[in-house]
Design an enzyme around this catalytic site. Structure first.
Site, mmCIF file in Angstrom:
data_model
loop_
_atom_site.group_PDB
_atom_site.id
_atom_site.type_symbol
_atom_site.label_atom_id
_atom_site.label_comp_id
_atom_site.label_asym_id
_atom_site.label_seq_id
_atom_site.Cartn_x
_atom_site.Cartn_y
_atom_site.Cartn_z
ATOM 1 N N GLY A 1 0.789 -1.237 0.000
ATOM 2 C CA GLY A 1 0.000 0.000 0.000
ATOM 3 C C GLY A 1 0.814 1.278 0.000
ATOM 4 O O GLY A 1 0.353 2.304 0.515
ATOM 5 N N ASN B 1 1.383 3.095 -2.576
ATOM 6 C CA ASN B 1 0.585 4.047 -3.369
ATOM 7 C C ASN B 1 -0.593 4.570 -2.561
ATOM 8 O O ASN B 1 -0.878 5.770 -2.579
ATOM 9 C CB ASN B 1 0.074 3.380 -4.657
ATOM 10 C CG ASN B 1 1.102 3.430 -5.762
ATOM 11 O OD1 ASN B 1 1.334 4.478 -6.364
ATOM 12 N ND2 ASN B 1 1.740 2.298 -6.020
ATOM 13 N N LEU C 1 -9.964 -9.469 -9.670
ATOM 14 C CA LEU C 1 -10.826 -8.914 -10.695
ATOM 15 C C LEU C 1 -12.021 -8.224 -10.035
ATOM 16 O O LEU C 1 -12.581 -8.743 -9.067
ATOM 17 C CB LEU C 1 -11.320 -10.082 -11.560
ATOM 18 C CG LEU C 1 -11.671 -9.834 -13.006
ATOM 19 C CD1 LEU C 1 -10.531 -9.165 -13.760
ATOM 20 C CD2 LEU C 1 -12.021 -11.170 -13.661
ATOM 21 N N HIS D 1 -1.533 0.525 -13.422
ATOM 22 C CA HIS D 1 -0.795 -0.694 -13.762
ATOM 23 C C HIS D 1 0.679 -0.324 -13.934
ATOM 24 O O HIS D 1 0.990 0.690 -14.572
ATOM 25 C CB HIS D 1 -1.358 -1.308 -15.049
ATOM 26 C CG HIS D 1 -0.741 -2.630 -15.357
ATOM 27 N ND1 HIS D 1 -1.093 -3.785 -14.686
ATOM 28 C CD2 HIS D 1 0.246 -2.988 -16.217
ATOM 29 C CE1 HIS D 1 -0.370 -4.783 -15.132
ATOM 30 N NE2 HIS D 1 0.459 -4.335 -16.064
ATOM 31 N N ASP E 1 -6.908 -5.332 -16.765
ATOM 32 C CA ASP E 1 -6.048 -4.373 -17.475
ATOM 33 C C ASP E 1 -6.526 -4.014 -18.877
ATOM 34 O O ASP E 1 -5.727 -3.597 -19.708
ATOM 35 C CB ASP E 1 -4.603 -4.908 -17.560
ATOM 36 C CG ASP E 1 -4.056 -5.278 -16.198
ATOM 37 O OD1 ASP E 1 -4.389 -4.577 -15.229
ATOM 38 O OD2 ASP E 1 -3.301 -6.263 -16.111
ATOM 39 N N GLU F 1 4.686 6.342 -10.171
ATOM 40 C CA GLU F 1 3.347 6.211 -9.588
ATOM 41 C C GLU F 1 3.121 7.285 -8.533
ATOM 42 O O GLU F 1 2.094 7.962 -8.536
ATOM 43 C CB GLU F 1 3.169 4.811 -8.978
ATOM 44 C CG GLU F 1 3.189 3.723 -10.031
ATOM 45 C CD GLU F 1 2.932 2.331 -9.485
ATOM 46 O OE1 GLU F 1 2.226 1.564 -10.150
ATOM 47 O OE2 GLU F 1 3.446 1.990 -8.391
HETATM 48 C C1 GAR Z 1 2.048 -1.013 -7.749
HETATM 49 O O1 GAR Z 1 3.236 -0.892 -8.495
HETATM 50 C C2 GAR Z 1 0.865 -1.143 -8.684
HETATM 51 O O2 GAR Z 1 1.009 -0.471 -9.889
HETATM 52 C C3 GAR Z 1 0.833 -2.634 -8.915
HETATM 53 O O3 GAR Z 1 1.141 -3.206 -7.670
HETATM 54 C C4 GAR Z 1 2.035 -2.329 -6.963
HETATM 55 C C5 GAR Z 1 1.524 -2.170 -5.558
HETATM 56 O O4 GAR Z 1 2.448 -1.489 -4.767
HETATM 57 N N1 GAR Z 1 -0.443 -3.061 -9.432
HETATM 58 C C6 GAR Z 1 -0.597 -4.101 -10.239
HETATM 59 O O5 GAR Z 1 0.318 -4.819 -10.584
HETATM 60 C C7 GAR Z 1 -2.032 -4.344 -10.691
HETATM 61 N N2 GAR Z 1 -2.057 -5.238 -11.805
HETATM 62 P P1 GAR Z 1 2.007 -0.780 -3.425
HETATM 63 O O6 GAR Z 1 1.167 -1.780 -2.640
HETATM 64 O O7 GAR Z 1 3.269 -0.476 -2.706
HETATM 65 O O8 GAR Z 1 1.217 0.439 -3.770
#
Ligand code: GAR
Length: 191
Positions: free
Chosen positions: A12, A14, A86, A103, A144, A173
């Site tokens: 988490g 992001n 999903l 993504h 996606d 991101e």
């Molecule tokens: C992020 O890089 C996000 O883009 C990716 O998972 C990571 C989560 O990181 N999402 C996917 O791959 C969705 N298909 P975080 O938990 O540190 O935010």
């Protein structure tokens, strides 16, 4: 107040940046964090920001309970940030035009089932790609495949490991997602 909910399955980082961004916003707030994983560190991050959180299982997601929870919390907009399941059709329909995902690659490359998190960066390095990046897209009932709304790219150097690529992508991101969400919530999703 416009109320956001964040869906996340893991660390988490992001979600944390998004909660930080809206912490003292006068019109938008993160009102709920939802996770399919009771061990996800995102739940602790939510607690740190005093954002309530809910853990759900597949049955709750696919049989309307999660949608009910979103209604109870008066959620206006859904943000997926590292969410690995999903999204069911009823939820996509209920939040049509108000649900986005990020993504960690330049879709349509390196998307689809099984392409998430570090798997994406490993595939990018294995293929010898010279660039990768982030894609913000609408969410539909397929992994996606929703319309692409925003992309940003970064160079992949020959010596970059998957971990280094992950670091670069996370940086993009953090730089773009919170601000982009703010604009999209205020003005609606771009067409
Ligand atoms: C992020 O890089 C996000 O883009 C990716 O998972 C990571 C989560 O990181 N999402 C996917 O791959 C969705 N298909 P975080 O938990 O540190 O935010």
């Amino acid at each position: 107040m416009i109320q956001l909910a964040i869906f996340a399955s893991g660390s988490g980082t992001n979600a944390e940046r998004i909660m930080q961004h809206f912490q003292s916003h006068d019109a938008i707030r993160v009102a709920l964090v939802l996770s399919n994983n009771s061990d996800a560190y995102v739940l602790q991050r939510a607690a740190k920001f005093n954002v309530p959180s809910v853990v759900f299982n597949r049955t709750a997601l696919n049989h309307g309970d999660v949608l009910q929870t979103l209604k109870e919390h008066k959620i206006d907009f859904l943000v997926l940030a590292g969410f690995m399941w999903l999204v069911p059709a009823d939820l996509v329909r209920a939040y049509e035009g108000r649900i986005v995902n990020i993504h960690p690659a330049l879709l349509p490359k390196y998307g689809g089932k099984g392409m998430y998190g570090d798997h994406v960066h490993e595939a990018v390095v294995a293929a010898g790609e010279k660039q990768t990046g982030i894609t913000i897209h609408r969410v539909n009932e397929r992994y996606d495949e929703g319309a692409i709304l925003f992309q940003a790219s970064v160079e992949v150097l020959p010596e970059d490991t998957p971990a280094e690529v992950a670091r670069k992508v996370h940086e993009l991101e953090y730089r773009y997602y919170p601000e982009w969400i703010e604009k999209a919530v205020v003005s609606g999703l771009p067409s």
